[in-house]
Motif scaffolding. Structure first.
Motif, mmCIF file in Angstrom:
data_model
loop_
_atom_site.group_PDB
_atom_site.id
_atom_site.type_symbol
_atom_site.label_atom_id
_atom_site.label_comp_id
_atom_site.label_asym_id
_atom_site.label_seq_id
_atom_site.Cartn_x
_atom_site.Cartn_y
_atom_site.Cartn_z
ATOM 1 N N MET A 11 23.803 -11.722 -8.771
ATOM 2 C CA MET A 11 24.082 -13.150 -8.613
ATOM 3 C C MET A 11 25.147 -13.358 -7.533
ATOM 4 N N CYS A 12 26.132 -12.463 -7.512
ATOM 5 C CA CYS A 12 27.194 -12.560 -6.504
ATOM 6 C C CYS A 12 26.639 -12.309 -5.107
ATOM 7 N N ILE A 13 25.752 -11.330 -4.980
ATOM 8 C CA ILE A 13 25.134 -11.043 -3.692
ATOM 9 C C ILE A 13 24.284 -12.223 -3.233
ATOM 10 N N GLU A 14 23.616 -12.860 -4.170
ATOM 11 C CA GLU A 14 22.811 -14.033 -3.843
ATOM 12 C C GLU A 14 23.667 -15.138 -3.228
ATOM 13 N N GLN A 15 24.859 -15.327 -3.780
ATOM 14 C CA GLN A 15 25.778 -16.336 -3.231
ATOM 15 C C GLN A 15 26.235 -15.942 -1.830
ATOM 16 N N LEU A 16 26.504 -14.638 -1.628
ATOM 17 C CA LEU A 16 26.920 -14.172 -0.301
ATOM 18 C C LEU A 16 25.811 -14.388 0.726
ATOM 19 N N ASN A 17 24.584 -14.125 0.323
ATOM 20 C CA ASN A 17 23.462 -14.319 1.242
ATOM 21 C C ASN A 17 23.323 -15.777 1.645
ATOM 22 N N THR A 18 23.582 -16.674 0.715
ATOM 23 C CA THR A 18 23.556 -18.105 1.033
ATOM 24 C C THR A 18 24.618 -18.441 2.064
ATOM 25 N N LEU A 19 25.822 -17.882 1.886
ATOM 26 C CA LEU A 19 26.913 -18.128 2.829
ATOM 27 C C LEU A 19 26.605 -17.497 4.189
ATOM 28 N N LYS A 20 25.943 -16.345 4.197
ATOM 29 C CA LYS A 20 25.595 -15.683 5.459
ATOM 30 C C LYS A 20 24.591 -16.527 6.248
ATOM 31 N N VAL A 21 23.655 -17.145 5.551
ATOM 32 C CA VAL A 21 22.678 -18.016 6.209
ATOM 33 C C VAL A 21 23.386 -19.188 6.893
ATOM 34 N N LEU A 22 24.503 -19.611 6.302
ATOM 35 C CA LEU A 22 25.280 -20.715 6.873
ATOM 36 C C LEU A 22 26.185 -20.252 8.022
#
Length: 299
Positions: free
Chosen positions: A242-253
């Motif tokens: 779940m934490c990695i999923e949040q990081l991936n969202t931030l990376k897309v931004l």
């Protein structure tokens, strides 16, 4: 051999070995004890300065009552990273009150996280005054609870230029508690539960504590410095995927964030039992420090 002869021999042995001991330490780094004021209390720590420094870091604690992380700091200092590590508020030689227990509302409520962030921020500013080369990139390295503290600190202090986070959450404090209560310290949790089970529980479980949740994404959205997260897939304190999923969202931004996942590790990704995470973090810091310094020269 009489007593006097034995004593003279002992002193002679000390004298011939002492220079070697001092020389060995001085060729790697020096250690200086430092005190600083934060929010009305005196905090105590140590600065480790390598003979040749290419980067500097302040260590941010996890949730436990932790003294200065000297052994971890020495590992970094031997690689040319200057380190400021201090006893947590209310622990060791530092004043103030340690807020505990480790799991509960008073330890990770907004007030305490803000206070600990202020300590880290003041430590950065204090450390900067001790660095001979003011252009040395300075960052934060932290563990676990630091996942909430470091983003708050970096969003408020432009002097911080990179961050490394070992087993640090990118979800809210309440979500983390729901997961930790669900796993309940069971090291075999992932052998009997699925990722879907964990997500469902974190999403829908009733909170045992009522307080305003801290969401690290709010602060991470405000920073543009490089960050590295190191996760253990068997972690039972934070839901890693779940934490990695949040990081991936931030990376897309467009945030310059990276992560590494270790399939055989749990929450303690900085453990001496497996040197790979720390080794990776050291190489990453070296690369980012070089890049940051080149960027400063070109401006």
């Amino acid at each position: 051999m009489n007593i006097n002869s034995f004593s003279n021999l002992f002193i002679w042995l000390v004298l011939i070995t002492l220079p070697e001991i001092v020389f060995s330490q001085s060729t790697e780094f020096t250690i200086q004890d430092v005190k600083f004021e934060s929010q009305g209390v005196t905090l105590s720590g140590s600065i480790l300065t390598p003979k040749k420094t290419f980067a500097a870091v302040v260590i941010v604690h996890g949730s436990d009552p932790v003294k200065r992380e000297l052994e971890f700091a020495k590992r970094l200092a031997k690689e040319g990273i200057a380190v400021f590590t201090y006893d947590k508020r209310g622990v060791g030689e530092s004043g103030g009150v340690y807020v505990g227990p480790s799991v509960g509302t008073n330890n990770i409520d907004t007030t305490n996280l803000s206070l600990l962030s202020h300590d880290a921020n003041t430590a950065v500013n204090t450390f900067r005054t001790y660095l001979k080369d003011k252009k040395i990139p300075i960052g934060l390295v932290g563990f676990s609870q630091a996942g909430w503290i470091i983003p708050i600190t970096t969003s408020k202090n432009p002097k911080i230029e990179f961050m490394v986070l070992f087993s640090c959450p990118t979800i809210t404090t309440l979500e983390q508690l729901r997961f930790q209560f669900y796993t309940n310290g069971n090291n075999n949790f992932w052998e009997t539960h699925s990722e879907a089970d964990a997500r469902e529980h974190v999403k829908n479980d009733a909170d045992r504590y009522q307080f305003t949740a801290t969401d690290p994404k709010n602060a991470l959205n405000k920073v543009s410095i490089p960050g590295l997260w190191l996760f253990g897939e068997k972690d039972i304190q934070i839901p890693v995927k779940m934490c990695i999923e949040q990081l991936n969202t931030l990376k897309v931004l467009g945030r310059p964030f990276e992560y590494t996942l270790f399939s055989n590790l749990g929450h303690n990704t900085s453990s001496d039992n497996d040197a790979e995470p720390v080794d990776i973090s050291i190489q990453w810091i070296k690369q980012k420090a070089l890049s940051i310094q080149k960027s400063k020269v070109s401006k």
